[in-house]
Write a protein that holds these residues in place. Structure first.
Motif, mmCIF file in Angstrom:
data_model
loop_
_atom_site.group_PDB
_atom_site.id
_atom_site.type_symbol
_atom_site.label_atom_id
_atom_site.label_comp_id
_atom_site.label_asym_id
_atom_site.label_seq_id
_atom_site.Cartn_x
_atom_site.Cartn_y
_atom_site.Cartn_z
ATOM 1 N N HIS A 137 0.848 -1.171 -0.029
ATOM 2 C CA HIS A 137 0.014 -0.131 -0.022
ATOM 3 C C HIS A 137 1.146 1.130 0.142
ATOM 4 O O HIS A 137 0.690 2.170 -0.718
ATOM 5 C CB HIS A 137 -0.864 -0.060 0.989
ATOM 6 C CG HIS A 137 -1.568 1.419 1.296
ATOM 7 N ND1 HIS A 137 -2.641 1.460 0.484
ATOM 8 C CD2 HIS A 137 -1.268 2.509 1.988
ATOM 9 C CE1 HIS A 137 -3.103 2.704 0.795
ATOM 10 N NE2 HIS A 137 -2.305 3.362 1.721
ATOM 11 N N CYS B 33 0.362 3.988 -2.827
ATOM 12 C CA CYS B 33 -0.715 5.001 -2.220
ATOM 13 C C CYS B 33 0.022 6.554 -2.708
ATOM 14 O O CYS B 33 1.196 6.768 -2.447
ATOM 15 C CB CYS B 33 -0.766 5.082 -0.983
ATOM 16 S SG CYS B 33 -1.653 6.632 -0.129
ATOM 17 N N ALA C 187 0.760 8.585 0.159
ATOM 18 C CA ALA C 187 1.967 7.952 1.016
ATOM 19 C C ALA C 187 3.175 8.473 0.189
ATOM 20 O O ALA C 187 4.184 8.712 0.836
ATOM 21 C CB ALA C 187 1.685 6.450 1.202
ATOM 22 N N CYS D 55 -1.979 4.547 7.270
ATOM 23 C CA CYS D 55 -1.524 5.125 6.299
ATOM 24 C C CYS D 55 -1.663 6.634 6.620
ATOM 25 O O CYS D 55 -2.899 7.158 6.614
ATOM 26 C CB CYS D 55 -1.915 4.814 4.644
ATOM 27 S SG CYS D 55 -1.263 6.043 3.679
ATOM 28 N N CYS E 58 -3.701 8.305 3.294
ATOM 29 C CA CYS E 58 -5.011 8.306 2.949
ATOM 30 C C CYS E 58 -5.831 7.752 4.187
ATOM 31 O O CYS E 58 -7.009 7.371 4.028
ATOM 32 C CB CYS E 58 -5.287 7.248 1.826
ATOM 33 S SG CYS E 58 -4.614 5.730 1.945
HETATM 34 ZN ZN LIG Z 1 -2.674 5.381 1.617
#
Ligand SMILES: [Zn+2]
Length: 127
Positions: free
Chosen positions: A9, A13, A16, A46, A49
């Motif tokens: 992720h 992301c 991120a 995270c 998000c």
């Molecule tokens: Zn994220």
């Protein structure tokens, strides 16, 4: 595996990735959701998000118990000790202990496993 999922992720992301570019680690351990003896359920998030990832600190076995707790009870029993000794040791290590109920539940399962193993061994020796 949740660690792989969390890492993947963070790598995908976009928000991120922006944090990483700015020198900020994108995944944060938020809290311990629950603890079961020596095992915990931990929540990571995270920071880009806000997606949450929940994971166990020890594998949960088919018996329903956490691996680390079974190992703790097993080690306690094979060294001739009991719940008080285990919890005293864990307390000195500043670690949560096992409840009497959990310890006895796991002890009964270990007794059952040993009985089945010994019976199978005996059956092989006789047969
Ligand atoms: Zn994220």
């Amino acid at each position: 595996m949740i660690l792989t999922e969390t890492c993947m992720h963070a790598a995908k992301c976009e928000k991120a990735k922006e944090l990483v570019t700015g020198g900020i680690a994108p995944i944060d351990l938020v809290s311990e959701v629950n603890s079961y003896g020596l095992a915990s359920i931990v929540l990571a998030k995270c920071l880009g998000c806000n997606q949450a990832f929940k994971f166990d600190t020890s594998p949960r076995l088919k018996s329903g118990n956490f691996d680390v707790n079974i190992r703790a009870v097993w080690g306690t029993l094979v060294t001739g000790n009991g719940l008080s000794h285990l919890n005293e040791l864990l307390d000195v290590l500043d670690s949560p202990g096992l409840s009497r109920r959990s310890f006895l539940d796991i002890k009964l399962k270990i007794n059952d496993w040993w009985n089945k193993y010994l019976q199978a061994d005996l059956d092989r020796a006789i047969g």
